[in-house]
Write a protein that holds these residues in place. Structure first.
Motif, PDB file in Angstrom:
ATOM      1  N   ALA A   1       0.843  -1.195   0.000  1.00 36.23           N
ATOM      2  CA  ALA A   1       0.000   0.000   0.000  1.00 36.23           C
ATOM      3  C   ALA A   1       0.878   1.244   0.000  1.00 36.23           C
ATOM      4  O   ALA A   1       1.975   1.252   0.561  1.00 36.23           O
ATOM      5  CB  ALA A   1      -0.927   0.008   1.219  1.00 36.23           C
ATOM      6  N   VAL A   2       0.397   2.314  -0.618  1.00 35.85           N
ATOM      7  CA  VAL A   2       1.199   3.520  -0.807  1.00 35.85           C
ATOM      8  C   VAL A   2       1.116   4.455   0.388  1.00 35.85           C
ATOM      9  O   VAL A   2       2.107   5.028   0.820  1.00 35.85           O
ATOM     10  CB  VAL A   2       0.767   4.239  -2.098  1.00 35.85           C
ATOM     11  N   SER A   3      -0.082   4.647   0.948  1.00 34.27           N
ATOM     12  CA  SER A   3      -0.240   5.602   2.047  1.00 34.27           C
ATOM     13  C   SER A   3      -1.491   5.293   2.854  1.00 34.27           C
ATOM     14  O   SER A   3      -2.244   4.363   2.539  1.00 34.27           O
ATOM     15  CB  SER A   3      -0.288   7.040   1.509  1.00 34.27           C
ATOM     16  N   ILE A   4      -1.696   6.108   3.894  1.00 30.09           N
ATOM     17  CA  ILE A   4      -2.789   5.892   4.839  1.00 30.09           C
ATOM     18  C   ILE A   4      -3.611   7.172   4.981  1.00 30.09           C
ATOM     19  O   ILE A   4      -3.065   8.267   5.082  1.00 30.09           O
ATOM     20  CB  ILE A   4      -2.266   5.539   6.242  1.00 30.09           C
TER      21      ILE A   4
ATOM     22  N   LYS B   1       4.012   4.232   5.587  1.00 23.34           N
ATOM     23  CA  LYS B   1       4.294   4.581   5.384  1.00 23.34           C
ATOM     24  C   LYS B   1       4.314   5.344   5.855  1.00 23.34           C
ATOM     25  O   LYS B   1       5.687   6.961   7.387  1.00 23.34           O
ATOM     26  CB  LYS B   1       4.705   4.469   4.555  1.00 23.34           C
TER      27      LYS B   1
ATOM     28  N   THR C   1      11.301  11.220   4.567  1.00 29.16           N
ATOM     29  CA  THR C   1      10.638  10.482   3.488  1.00 29.16           C
ATOM     30  C   THR C   1       9.133  10.539   3.649  1.00 29.16           C
ATOM     31  O   THR C   1       8.618  10.898   4.710  1.00 29.16           O
ATOM     32  CB  THR C   1      11.138   9.018   3.449  1.00 29.16           C
ATOM     33  N   SER C   2       8.429  10.175   2.592  1.00 32.96           N
ATOM     34  CA  SER C   2       6.964  10.217   2.625  1.00 32.96           C
ATOM     35  C   SER C   2       6.413   9.031   1.836  1.00 32.96           C
ATOM     36  O   SER C   2       6.695   7.887   2.185  1.00 32.96           O
ATOM     37  CB  SER C   2       6.464  11.559   2.068  1.00 32.96           C
ATOM     38  N   THR C   3       5.694   9.277   0.741  1.00 33.28           N
ATOM     39  CA  THR C   3       5.060   8.203  -0.017  1.00 33.28           C
ATOM     40  C   THR C   3       6.096   7.181  -0.481  1.00 33.28           C
ATOM     41  O   THR C   3       7.056   7.524  -1.154  1.00 33.28           O
ATOM     42  CB  THR C   3       4.326   8.776  -1.249  1.00 33.28           C
ATOM     43  N   GLY C   4       5.888   5.940  -0.115  1.00 33.78           N
ATOM     44  CA  GLY C   4       6.839   4.876  -0.434  1.00 33.78           C
ATOM     45  C   GLY C   4       7.927   4.707   0.608  1.00 33.78           C
ATOM     46  O   GLY C   4       8.718   3.759   0.527  1.00 33.78           O
TER      47      GLY C   4
END
Length: 358
Positions: free
Chosen positions: A100-103, A141, A179-182
């Protein structure tokens, strides 16, 4: 070309509100909103979505099982829409590791009011997911504003800019990562490679509150180094990695010969709390040339200014390359700001950090 979204949630109220929020964005179209993964798979035979917004706990097939099936068949950006519960946080971390990429969070009460207020968050997460390079996701993430975006604040809102290059040099090294997405998958790739004698590390991973503790615990289980959610006043020591708590800023202060974590409230900086810019600026001030700064995959420009400040203070700075980023936004902006010494792959970042010694 717009972003085609499939919503999968067993709550009719949630499906209705999410549909309204996403359809209101000019570049997003909701293909369908279905109550469980079985219906989702039937709908996906007609048209495959660009992004899936997925609940975790559903009848007939749970979201995690569905996610793993999708990632095995045709990797697709997935935004998890999960409840703010301890159990939900643990399961959601499994989902992030599965690809999954994000929440985006949803409470168990006052759901309609919350989701309407968080509409901008959801839209931004869907846009970030649509830009994700799924080939760079590694299966194993953010606390955003809950209202319309206001003025975009810089780290000046939390602490003053560094006055110049730090003159002192000690043997106490410090690693700062943003960091963020991924980023959850990237950190799961890097941290297990670190030896116990590596320098202290501080990390901002954009993630909602309630989830950062579960994320830290997960990383701790798979790593030789100790990984904890940061607490105010904690001493930074070799072999220790501190993850910024969701919803609060993480800074580093110097107290004599020691580095100390400072966790504090404050406005959103670069539209985030915790903010990479805030962390990096504090490290520039407190550690200067004793630090190594790393900016990795993520949407937006949080961290670009702070990494330049670290660079100007004498720190070595790295940015993840486009090929291995899920989203190249944050490293790209950092490079454009002139604060990056080297652009390297995720594997090379892991090798560089593993070679550091306290």
């Amino acid at each position: 070309m717009g972003i085609n979204v499939l919503i999968v949630d067993d709550s009719a109220v949630v499906r209705e509100i999410l549909t309204q929020v996403l359809d209101a964005a000019s570049d997003i179209k909701v293909l369908a909103a279905v109550p469980d993964p079985i219906f989702a798979m039937q709908r996906m035979k007609i048209q495959w979505p660009d992004v899936i917004v997925l609940d975790i706990e559903m009848p007939r097939m749970d979201g995690l099982t569905f996610l793993r099936r999708i990632m095995g068949e045709r990797p697709t950006p997935v935004v998890i829409c999960s409840s703010l519960t301890e159990q939900g946080a643990d399961i959601t971390m499994d989902a992030m590791s599965a690809g999954a990429v994000s929440i985006v969070t949803k409470p168990t009460l006052n759901l309609k009011t919350f989701l309407q207020g968080a509409g901008n968050d959801l839209v931004q997460e869907v846009r970030a997911a649509a830009a994700a390079r799924m080939s760079s996701m590694r299966p194993f993430k953010t606390q955003h504003d809950r209202s319309m975006p206001g003025p975009k604040l810089t780290a000046d809102a939390i602490l003053e800019a560094p006055s110049g290059k730090t003159m002192f040099r000690t043997t106490d090294k410090l690693i700062a990562v943003g960091t963020s997405t991924g980023g959850t998958q990237a950190l799961e790739f890097i941290l297990p490679k670190l030896p116990t004698n590596c320098p202290a590390m501080v990390v901002v991973q954009h993630m909602p509150e309630q989830f950062t503790r579960a994320f830290a615990e997960r990383l701790n289980r798979i790593s030789e180094v100790e990984v904890l959610e940061a607490k105010d006043g904690a001493r930074l020591m070799p072999g220790l990695v501190l993850i910024a708590p969701g919803g609060r800023h993480l800074l580093v202060k110097r107290s004599g010969a020691q580095y100390i974590a400072e966790v504090k409230d404050g406005p959103l900086v670069s539209r985030h709390r915790p903010s990479v810019d805030v962390l990096f600026r504090s490290v520039a001030i407190s550690a200067g040339s004793n630090a190594l700064g790393v900016i990795m995959t993520g949407m937006g420009d949080d961290g670009a200014r702070g990494l330049r400040e670290m660079h100007d203070a004498g720190a070595r700075t790295l940015a993840q390359d486009e090929k291995t980023c899920v989203v190249f936004g944050m490293p790209k902006e950092a490079i454009a700001h002139g604060g990056v010494d080297e652009v390297v792959s995720l594997a090379q970042i892991g090798q560089t950090l593993a070679a550091q010694r306290s």
